[in-house]
Scaffold this active site. Structure first.
Site, mmCIF file in Angstrom:
data_model
loop_
_atom_site.group_PDB
_atom_site.id
_atom_site.type_symbol
_atom_site.label_atom_id
_atom_site.label_comp_id
_atom_site.label_asym_id
_atom_site.label_seq_id
_atom_site.Cartn_x
_atom_site.Cartn_y
_atom_site.Cartn_z
ATOM 1 N N HIS A 14 2.073 2.016 -4.313
ATOM 2 C CA HIS A 14 2.178 0.576 -4.052
ATOM 3 C C HIS A 14 3.074 -0.123 -5.073
ATOM 4 O O HIS A 14 2.742 -1.178 -5.589
ATOM 5 C CB HIS A 14 0.769 -0.040 -4.038
ATOM 6 C CG HIS A 14 0.731 -1.497 -3.667
ATOM 7 N ND1 HIS A 14 1.258 -1.983 -2.493
ATOM 8 C CD2 HIS A 14 0.233 -2.576 -4.317
ATOM 9 C CE1 HIS A 14 1.076 -3.295 -2.435
ATOM 10 N NE2 HIS A 14 0.464 -3.679 -3.532
ATOM 11 N N ASP A 39 2.272 -3.652 2.134
ATOM 12 C CA ASP A 39 3.486 -2.894 2.475
ATOM 13 C C ASP A 39 3.556 -2.648 3.987
ATOM 14 O O ASP A 39 4.622 -2.691 4.596
ATOM 15 C CB ASP A 39 3.510 -1.557 1.728
ATOM 16 C CG ASP A 39 3.331 -1.737 0.228
ATOM 17 O OD1 ASP A 39 3.852 -2.739 -0.301
ATOM 18 O OD2 ASP A 39 2.657 -0.903 -0.402
#
Length: 334
Positions: free
Chosen positions: A180, A151
């Site tokens: 996540h 990310d």
């Protein structure tokens, strides 16, 4: 001497991840484990002219135990990738059992190793590893990490694209917090080391945030049923693993966002819970790394109203995901 172990080393993430770990001169031994093909992957990698000795293991003859014995760092990319039309629930049902069994192996053969969990859904698989370790009496919250680095890597890349200069990508640092998956991924773009252009419209900010949160879908769609984000995930996984290795070797001041149990730093964890206004056990926040793993968990700092809204939206989903992992192990016979 650093022994790195990859569990799931023959898969789409495992192979490029093992390759990148082999290129790290600090790794002296690379141990690969999977249910198929690891001897071949190991033989291939062993010809590369870097210091790491590479050995591949399969399940027969206590392969998992042999792979893990003496491990300093264990990276887990094992499991199935998400396919088009597959929900995270479908993914959980398959990967939860795989991660539980591997965690049992680590808890018995290498309980003091640093454990880096890549297998999705990370928001649930990290609690699974922790609960297995608790059942074996070897749980150390400072040493279990959910790898959310992809990310962060995506945020750096996408911001540099907006700034019109991809050469900035390695230098752009955007803290990404929360979890996540989807809405639990919260990029703090207001804290980007390289600010977005002045007058960057809210609509564009919404779009960029959404792209960081759902970047995995972009890859799944582009691969047209042939896989998910494997190469970028391998790169991100090794980025984080290398930070752990450098910290273990004594390098100071290494900070990276990662999904951890907030008990890893009681003071920092409690301060973060106050900021969140919720008693969560796990959260991805910027963490300072050291020889023992987690040194400190950092606060979110100054965030915008928009980002505060994203954090608020992430919390219920995170709570559900975490609870799912904890319950799964509670119901399992270990």
């Amino acid at each position: 001497m650093v022994k790195a172990v990859v569990l799931g080393a023959a898969g789409g993430i495992g192979q490029p991840l093992s390759l990148l770990l082999k290129t790290n001169p600090l790794v002296t031994e690379l141990s690969l484990y999977d249910i198929v093909n690891t001897p071949g992957v190991a033989a291939d990698l062993s010809h590369i002219s870097t210091p790491a000795k590479v050995v591949g293991y399969l399940p027969p003859d206590d392969g998992l135990k042999k792979a893990l014995t003496g491990a300093d760092i264990v990276v887990i990319p094992a499991g199935v990738p998400r396919k088009p039309g597959m929900t995270r629930d479908d993914l959980f049902k398959i990967n939860a059992g795989i991660v539980r069994d591997l965690a049992t192996g680590i808890a018995t053969a290498a309980p003091k190793a640093f454990v880096l969990v890549i297998s999705n859904p990370v928001n649930s698989t990290v609690p699974i590893v922790a609960e297995v370790f608790k059942k074996h009496g070897v749980f150390d919250p400072k040493k279990i990490f959910g790898v959310t680095t992809l990310d962060v890597v995506r945020a750096s890349t996408f911001v540099s694209e907006i700034l019109g200069d991809l050469s900035l990508a390695p230098k752009v640092v955007v803290p990404v917090v929360g979890g996540h998956s989807g809405v639990t991924i919260v990029p703090l773009l207001s804290q980007s080391s390289h600010p977005l252009p002045s007058g960057f419209a809210q609509e564009s900010l919404d779009k960029l945030t959404n792209r960081i949160q759902f970047g995995g879908d972009e890859v799944v769609k582009a691969k047209d049923g042939a896989g998910s984000a494997t190469l970028s995930m391998a790169y991100a996984g090794v980025e984080f693993a290398n930070k752990i290795i450098r910290a273990v070797k004594g390098e100071k001041g290494i900070i990276a966002p990662t999904f951890v149990n907030l008990a890893a730093d009681k003071e920092g964890g409690e301060a973060l819970k106050k900021e969140l206004g919720t008693d969560l056990d796990y959260f991805s926040a910027p963490v300072e790394l050291g020889p023992e793993g987690v040194v400190s968990i950092k606060a979110l700092g100054k965030i915008t109203d928009f980002e505060a809204g994203l954090v608020k939206a992430a919390i219920p989903e995170l709570q559900t995901n975490i609870e799912k992992g904890v319950t799964f192990v509670g119901a399992s016979k270990l």
